[in-house]
Design an enzyme around this catalytic site. Structure first.
Site: not given
Ligand code: F6P
Length: 549
Positions: A207, A273, A390
């Site tokens: 993201k 995310g 198990h």
């Molecule tokens: O670990 C925090 C976080 O921001 C998550 O919320 C997110 O899914 C992940 O890191 C990956 O972030 P990005 O998609 O920006 O690489």
């Protein structure tokens, strides 16, 4: 900011507290007294058949939980989310993952933009890209078709796609997909070591396009790719454009990395995310299962969104499951919740849910910054049945903690295989039904004695029962059903967050470790003053590393 309701001061909370005082769970008695209990407490949402009857609830509890939903304003908060209000207050963002699955032609204007039109424009780009890769029209630098796609991402940019890819393996008729997430270089090494770079396509999913793990892995993948071309005597000109695609909200950074903007698929800051597998973050899944199946997957989410948006609380499956979780966490001190799919293809479902639920609701302050009024965020965990039986079911059956559990199964298996005359799927389902039955109804000392058990072993063989479970069944593990299951848990998580008054859509708790990791790197690589700045424990660990590497 307006100060928030103290949930523990609501009438419904007091009612629940009173009900809990003197509450004697008696699933045997309740079922015996009410032959319609199972029927009355079995609900439908989309294709999901959800039996709540083996939970520790009676009409009074149910009524108080519904009142709680009203008192905390669940309907208004749900509607605010669906309408695109900036309910993610600490980041001043809308929370619109539900817009990702609204049908084409719908419209939702947020901040002057029709977000549904944007969603479908991007989906068309992703679908066109996937069609080319799947059909072989997309070729690599030497003209070969793509046989393996490697998704590089972490957190929401990994857990969703990998879970769905695994869940929908029977639908995967495109190139093989692998997933690299961990910054441990072992991960990228293991996932690429047997690949032919000229037939491999990387999708870098992030993201922010700044995440340390993903950017490091993307650079390592690029180095591996270019070294592979050099070894094979293939010129690298234009090769990155044919072998790297990206998914991000930061398309400028994607271009800076060297990825052709034509192979970059965007999404929006209103998609968290952990809520993003139904955005372009699912591109690797689209390549694997094809656009038509992905469209069914999105439709599944939408069915549950519609249900959550319109069903009265008494029939609203995500709302009731969220409210029940509150009942267990806050009134029974349940600190964990098991999710137990009786479907091997869902073997990554619990891992996926861990980010969804725990990154969302693992908060100690409310949306206005004040401390929470009660316990929040239970630990979600699980493994597919029957493997779990198990391993850890002993503790669920006879341990001292209450562990609510969701059992999930489908009626039609992907592979109807027999063992002689025995339909193995039926044997598998028999285990699901047996476990939920044993957890609910247990086995009394008298029943143990009837088996002729020696008196000194009776107590060890008693099952207390009254261990709550929810049984979720669906016709088959189709793309739509997988979408429905994800949306179900998204809205369960939302419901719990609303009751607790927290912002389920930020994740500040992951930041400190990221900052410290950057600061610690010089200490590891030999900067004496950086090492001296560390606390004694951390310094000792670094010194151990430096002495043993
Ligand atoms: O670990 C925090 C976080 O921001 C998550 O919320 C997110 O899914 C992940 O890191 C990956 O972030 P990005 O998609 O920006 O690489």
């Amino acid at each position: 900011m307006r100060s928030m309701t103290n949930v523990t001061a609501t009438d419904a909370w007091h009612k629940l507290a009173d009900l809990k005082d003197g509450f004697r769970p008696d699933l045997r008695g309740w079922f015996a007294a009410d032959p319609d209990r199972a029927k009355d407490l079995t609900l439908t949402a989309g294709d999901l058949h959800v039996d709540l009857s083996k939970n520790l609830l009676n009409e009074a509890v149910l009524g108080a939980l519904v009142e709680l939903a009203d008192e905390v304003g669940l309907a208004a908060k749900r509607d605010a989310m669906l309408a695109g209000e900036h309910i993610n207050t600490t980041e001043d963002r809308a929370v619109l993952h539900t817009a990702l699955r609204r049908p084409k032609g719908d419209s939702l204007v947020v901040d002057g933009v029709d977000v549904v039109a944007d969603v479908h424009a991007t989906l068309e780009q992703v679908y066109a890209f996937a069609r080319k890769v799947r059909s072989g029209e997309w070729t690599g630098v030497t003209g070969e078709t793509i046989t393996t796609v490697v998704n590089i991402g972490i957190g929401g940019s990994d857990l969703g796609p990998v879970m769905v890819y695994e869940a929908l393996k029977p639908y995967a008729d495109g190139p093989e997909v692998r997933f690299v997430s961990n910054i441990d270089p072992t991960d990228v090494h293991e996932k690429t070591r047997d690949l032919d770079p000229t037939r491999t396509l990387f999708i870098v999913a992030s993201k922010t396009f700044t995440t340390l793990e993903t950017m490091t892995n993307a650079r390592m993948a690029r180095d591996w790719f270019l070294a592979g071309l050099a070894d094979a005597g293939v010129a690298a000109d234009g090769a990155i454009a044919k072998h790297f695609a990206a998914v991000s909200t930061a398309l400028d950074l994607v271009e800076e990395f060297g990825i052709d903007p034509a192979n970059a698929f965007g999404f929006w800051n209103w998609v968290g995310g952990r809520y993003s597998v139904d955005s372009a973050v699912g591109t690797a899944v689209v390549v694997a299962i094809g656009p038509e199946n992905f469209a069914d997957f999105l439709d599944g989410f939408h069915q549950i969104d519609e249900h959550f948006a319109s069903a009265p609380w008494r029939e609203n499956v995500p709302a009731l499951m969220g409210l029940l979780n509150v009942w267990y966490v806050n009134f029974f001190k349940a600190s964990t919740h098991a999710v137990l799919p009786y479907a091997q293809y869902l073997h990554r479902f619990a891992a996926y849910l861990q980010q969804l639920t725990m990154e969302s609701n693992g908060k100690g302050v409310k949306a206005d910054g004040s401390p929470v009024d009660t316990e929040t965020g239970e630990v979600f965990w699980g493994e597919p049945g029957t493997n779990g039986q198990h391993a850890f079911y002993q503790l669920i059956h006879q341990g001292t903690q209450l562990i609510p559990a969701d059992f999930i199964a489908v009626a039609t298996p992907a592979h109807p295989i027999k063992d002689g005359d025995v339909d193995v799927h039926e044997l598998f389902l028999a285990n699901f039904f047996a476990q939920t039955k044993a957890l609910a109804f247990g086995k009394t000392a008298a029943e143990v004695r009837e088996d002729g058990v020696a008196e000194d072993l009776v107590s060890a063989k008693v099952f207390p029962g009254n261990r709550p479970t929810t049984s979720i069944m669906a016709p088959a593990l189709t793309p739509s059903v997988v979408g429905q299951l994800i949306a179900l848990y998204e809205h369960i998580t939302f419901t719990q967050g609303v009751v607790w008054g927290i912002n389920s859509f930020d994740q500040w708790g992951v930041e400190l470790g990221k900052v410290l990791a950057k600061q610690i790197v010089p200490a590891i690589t030999g900067d004496a003053s950086a090492l001296a700045d560390q606390d004694p424990s951390t310094r000792g660990l670094i010194e151990y590393y430096r002495a043993h590497r």
